[in-house]
Design an enzyme around this catalytic site. Structure first.
Site, short mmCIF file in Angstrom:
data_model
loop_
_atom_site.label_atom_id
_atom_site.label_comp_id
_atom_site.label_asym_id
_atom_site.label_seq_id
_atom_site.Cartn_x
_atom_site.Cartn_y
_atom_site.Cartn_z
N ASN A 230 -5.89 8.09 0.14
CA ASN A 230 -4.77 8.57 -0.67
C ASN A 230 -4.97 10.05 -0.92
O ASN A 230 -6.10 10.52 -0.97
CB ASN A 230 -4.77 7.88 -2.04
CG ASN A 230 -4.08 6.54 -2.00
OD1 ASN A 230 -3.58 6.11 -0.98
ND2 ASN A 230 -4.05 5.88 -3.14
N ASP A 299 -4.82 1.49 -1.51
CA ASP A 299 -4.35 0.13 -1.78
C ASP A 299 -4.70 -0.87 -0.69
O ASP A 299 -4.79 -2.05 -0.94
CB ASP A 299 -2.83 0.15 -1.99
CG ASP A 299 -2.47 0.81 -3.30
OD1 ASP A 299 -2.95 0.33 -4.34
OD2 ASP A 299 -1.76 1.82 -3.29
N LYS A 309 -16.22 4.89 17.71
CA LYS A 309 -14.95 5.61 17.63
C LYS A 309 -13.93 5.00 18.60
O LYS A 309 -14.23 4.81 19.79
CB LYS A 309 -15.20 7.09 17.97
CG LYS A 309 -14.01 7.96 17.76
CD LYS A 309 -14.33 9.41 18.10
CE LYS A 309 -13.06 10.22 18.04
NZ LYS A 309 -13.21 11.52 18.67
N PRO A 326 -8.93 -4.81 -3.85
CA PRO A 326 -8.86 -5.35 -5.22
C PRO A 326 -8.23 -4.32 -6.16
O PRO A 326 -8.41 -3.12 -5.98
CB PRO A 326 -10.33 -5.59 -5.59
CG PRO A 326 -11.13 -4.78 -4.62
CD PRO A 326 -10.30 -4.64 -3.38
N ASP A 327 -7.50 -4.81 -7.14
CA ASP A 327 -6.95 -3.91 -8.17
C ASP A 327 -8.02 -3.73 -9.24
O ASP A 327 -8.26 -4.64 -10.06
CB ASP A 327 -5.66 -4.50 -8.75
CG ASP A 327 -4.94 -3.51 -9.65
OD1 ASP A 327 -5.63 -2.75 -10.38
OD2 ASP A 327 -3.70 -3.46 -9.60
N ILE A 328 -8.68 -2.59 -9.22
CA ILE A 328 -9.84 -2.37 -10.10
C ILE A 328 -9.40 -2.37 -11.56
O ILE A 328 -10.01 -3.01 -12.43
CB ILE A 328 -10.53 -1.03 -9.76
CG1 ILE A 328 -10.92 -1.01 -8.28
CG2 ILE A 328 -11.75 -0.80 -10.65
CD1 ILE A 328 -11.41 0.34 -7.78
N PHE A 345 -3.50 5.39 -14.87
CA PHE A 345 -2.58 6.45 -14.45
C PHE A 345 -1.49 5.83 -13.59
O PHE A 345 -1.76 4.94 -12.80
CB PHE A 345 -3.32 7.52 -13.62
CG PHE A 345 -3.87 8.63 -14.46
CD1 PHE A 345 -4.99 8.43 -15.25
CD2 PHE A 345 -3.26 9.88 -14.47
CE1 PHE A 345 -5.49 9.45 -16.04
CE2 PHE A 345 -3.75 10.91 -15.26
CZ PHE A 345 -4.87 10.69 -16.04
N LYS A 359 3.28 -1.46 -15.09
CA LYS A 359 1.87 -1.44 -14.67
C LYS A 359 0.96 -1.57 -15.89
O LYS A 359 -0.06 -2.24 -15.85
CB LYS A 359 1.55 -0.14 -13.92
CG LYS A 359 2.14 -0.09 -12.53
CD LYS A 359 1.78 1.22 -11.81
CE LYS A 359 2.62 1.36 -10.54
NZ LYS A 359 2.43 2.64 -9.88
N LYS A 363 -1.56 -4.72 -16.02
CA LYS A 363 -2.99 -4.44 -15.89
C LYS A 363 -3.71 -4.45 -17.23
O LYS A 363 -4.88 -4.11 -17.33
CB LYS A 363 -3.19 -3.10 -15.16
CG LYS A 363 -2.53 -3.07 -13.77
CD LYS A 363 -2.83 -1.81 -12.99
CE LYS A 363 -1.97 -1.71 -11.74
NZ LYS A 363 -2.67 -1.17 -10.59
N1 CTP Z 1 -5.57 1.12 -9.35
C1 CTP Z 1 -6.71 0.38 -9.23
N2 CTP Z 1 -6.98 -0.34 -8.10
C2 CTP Z 1 -6.09 -0.34 -7.09
C3 CTP Z 1 -4.90 0.42 -7.20
C4 CTP Z 1 -4.67 1.14 -8.34
O1 CTP Z 1 -7.52 0.37 -10.17
N3 CTP Z 1 -6.34 -1.03 -5.99
C5 CTP Z 1 -5.32 1.84 -10.60
C6 CTP Z 1 -5.18 3.36 -10.44
O2 CTP Z 1 -6.42 4.00 -10.58
C7 CTP Z 1 -4.22 3.70 -11.57
C8 CTP Z 1 -3.38 2.46 -11.74
O3 CTP Z 1 -4.10 1.38 -11.11
O4 CTP Z 1 -4.91 3.91 -12.78
C9 CTP Z 1 -2.03 2.55 -11.11
O5 CTP Z 1 -2.17 2.91 -9.75
P1 CTP Z 1 -0.89 3.02 -8.81
O6 CTP Z 1 -1.34 3.37 -7.42
O7 CTP Z 1 0.16 3.87 -9.45
O8 CTP Z 1 -0.34 1.54 -8.89
P2 CTP Z 1 -0.43 0.32 -7.95
O9 CTP Z 1 -0.79 -0.84 -8.82
O10 CTP Z 1 -1.31 0.57 -6.79
O11 CTP Z 1 1.07 0.13 -7.52
P3 CTP Z 1 1.92 0.94 -6.41
O12 CTP Z 1 0.95 1.72 -5.56
O13 CTP Z 1 2.61 -0.13 -5.69
O14 CTP Z 1 2.86 1.82 -7.21
#
Ligand code: CTP
Length: 424
Positions: A230, A299, A309, A326-328, A345, A359, A363
């Site tokens: 990203n 993501d 390579k 995983p969504d941390i 954020f 969100k 979360k």
């Molecule tokens: N975040 C996380 N783990 C992930 C993706 C996001 O912990 N795999 C956290 C980011 O650090 C941020 C928050 O979730 O604090 C929102 O991240 P964002 O990318 O805006 O949201 P997503 O849940 O990934 O949704 P999208 O990308 O579909 O908008």
């Protein structure tokens, strides 16, 4: 600090290029109620204006110019000072202090003041800092009770990168005041009133608190040279770490591969992938009073990555199968204690504030920082809207990321011990 006692600081300036920061430091000390006198070595004189120091400190500047005044200055200054701050401290002056050499006013003064009342802020080239003589000298000073502030990593005046940067001005002032006041609480100023200038009162709203911050991007390997990532400069995470330190917190940063230097005094753990970041954040979260997920977590990751390579000529078109990471933040939200403040954020490019609200709910965060990619990514400033799980919402126009970081942490600090329900 005892009632009526003054905070009297002698700032001893030696010949490091970081001497140019001393006038701002003197100003900040005075803003925080310190009386200041300055001592310049001969090597410091070309690097910092004595007249500026005289005006800003409101006192004469002491030097080795014996024709001007050399009237037992070291004894008078040692009797006057609550603390002697040697800043910047070169390898040479540190060596002299370690060896008890007194060949100028400043080093003579260092022998005349109890070691526990001395703070040293080293600044030098990374090779000089790593030199075994310097290491031994620093250890000798620390073992005798001198407070030696850590150096930071980053670009040094000599053009190379590495450890050797002087600690930040606010951090130095905070340490000086803490030493003078010992365990007493110093002035607390937090929130929007103190985010606009670097001349703030030193803010101890997070004294003794643990702040855990994720920063920068993550990278998911496709093969040994290619990654999915990203866009993220790491500037917001670095600003948050600096703000948390300046507010007195113990700070840990779990950082993906970002080039922005992280501030002196933060514990930094470098990671690469989202899975590594998840493990490091998860392992430390229980100890955190405030946790801020500022990282731009990738993501998706490839289901399989190649050990060698991938050759374009052999493969032609390729299809990568991706699986979600995983969504941390959500995982931390699921195990969060009521006493912890969890901040996310929501950096959006099209969606509005409703997406950030969603969100925050999903979360289980206490706060969500909403900003727009085109006015934040890679920039030094940003406009933010703060959303609170307890219902509030505050919008701010563009400000530096340093100011935004203080604002965010100020609001989080207010909520740590508050009786307001922290999340739904
Ligand atoms: N975040 C996380 N783990 C992930 C993706 C996001 O912990 N795999 C956290 C980011 O650090 C941020 C928050 O979730 O604090 C929102 O991240 P964002 O990318 O805006 O949201 P997503 O849940 O990934 O949704 P999208 O990308 O579909 O908008």
């Amino acid at each position: 600090m005892a009632d009526g006692a003054a905070r009297r600081v002698v700032v001893g300036v030696t010949g490091g290029i970081a001497a140019y920061k001393v006038p701002a430091l003197v100003r900040l000390l005075r803003k925080n109620g310190c009386e200041v006198k300055t001592v310049l070595t001969d090597a410091a004189k070309p690097l910092v204006g004595a007249e500026a120091l005289r005006v800003l400190s409101g006192n004469p500047v002491y030097t080795d110019d014996k024709s001007a005044h050399y009237d037992m200055d070291h004894i008078r200054l040692s009797e006057w000072a609550s603390v002697l701050l040697v800043c910047p401290a070169t390898a040479n002056t540190i060596a002299k202090m370690a060896g008890g050499i007194a060949d100028n006013l400043l080093t003579t003064l260092t022998l005349s003041i109890p070691e526990e009342n001395i703070i040293v802020a080293p600044a030098m080239n990374r090779v000089m800092w790593a030199n075994r003589a310097t290491r031994a000298n620093v250890e000798a000073l620390a073992s005798r009770g001198v407070t030696v502030l850590p150096v930071g990593e980053g670009e040094l005046a000599c053009g190379v990168r590495g450890p050797g940067r002087m600690a930040g001005t606010e951090e130095i002032v905070r340490r000086v005041i803490e030493l003078i006041d010992k365990a007493d609480t110093v002035d607390v100023a937090c929130g929007v009133d103190c985010v606009n200038t670097s001349d703030n009162l030193i803010n101890t709203a997070l004294k003794g608190k643990n702040v855990l911050i994720s920063s920068g991007p993550t990278e998911e390997p496709v093969d040994p040279v290619r990654v999915i990532t990203n866009r993220s400069s790491g500037k917001m995470g670095a600003a948050l770490a600096g703000a948390a330190l300046s507010m007195g917190a113990r700070v840990t940063v779990i950082s993906g591969p970002a080039s922005e230097p992280l501030p002196v005094g933060a514990d930094v753990v470098r990671v690469r992938t989202a899975a590594e970041m998840a493990a490091e954040m998860g392992g430390r979260f229980a100890e955190a009073d405030i946790c801020v997920m500022a990282a731009a977590v990738s993501d998706y990751r490839p289901v399989a990555s190649s050990n060698t390579k991938i050759r374009r000529s052999e493969k032609g078109n390729i299809t990568l199968e991706l699986t979600p990471n995983p969504d941390i933040l959500a995982a931390l939200g699921a195990v969060k204690k009521p006493s912890q403040i969890l901040v996310g954020f929501s950096l959006e490019s099209g969606g509005g504030v409703e997406r950030a609200e969603e969100k925050m709910r999903n979360k289980v965060c206490d706060m969500m920082v909403f900003n727009m990619a085109d006015t934040a990514l890679g920039r030094d400033d940003t406009a933010v809207t703060l959303l609170f799980a307890d219902g509030g919402r505050e919008s701010f126009s563009t400000m530096s990321k340093a100011a935004a970081a203080k604002l965010i942490l100020g609001r989080a600090a207010e909520r740590i011990d508050s009786s307001i329900p922290k999340s739904v």
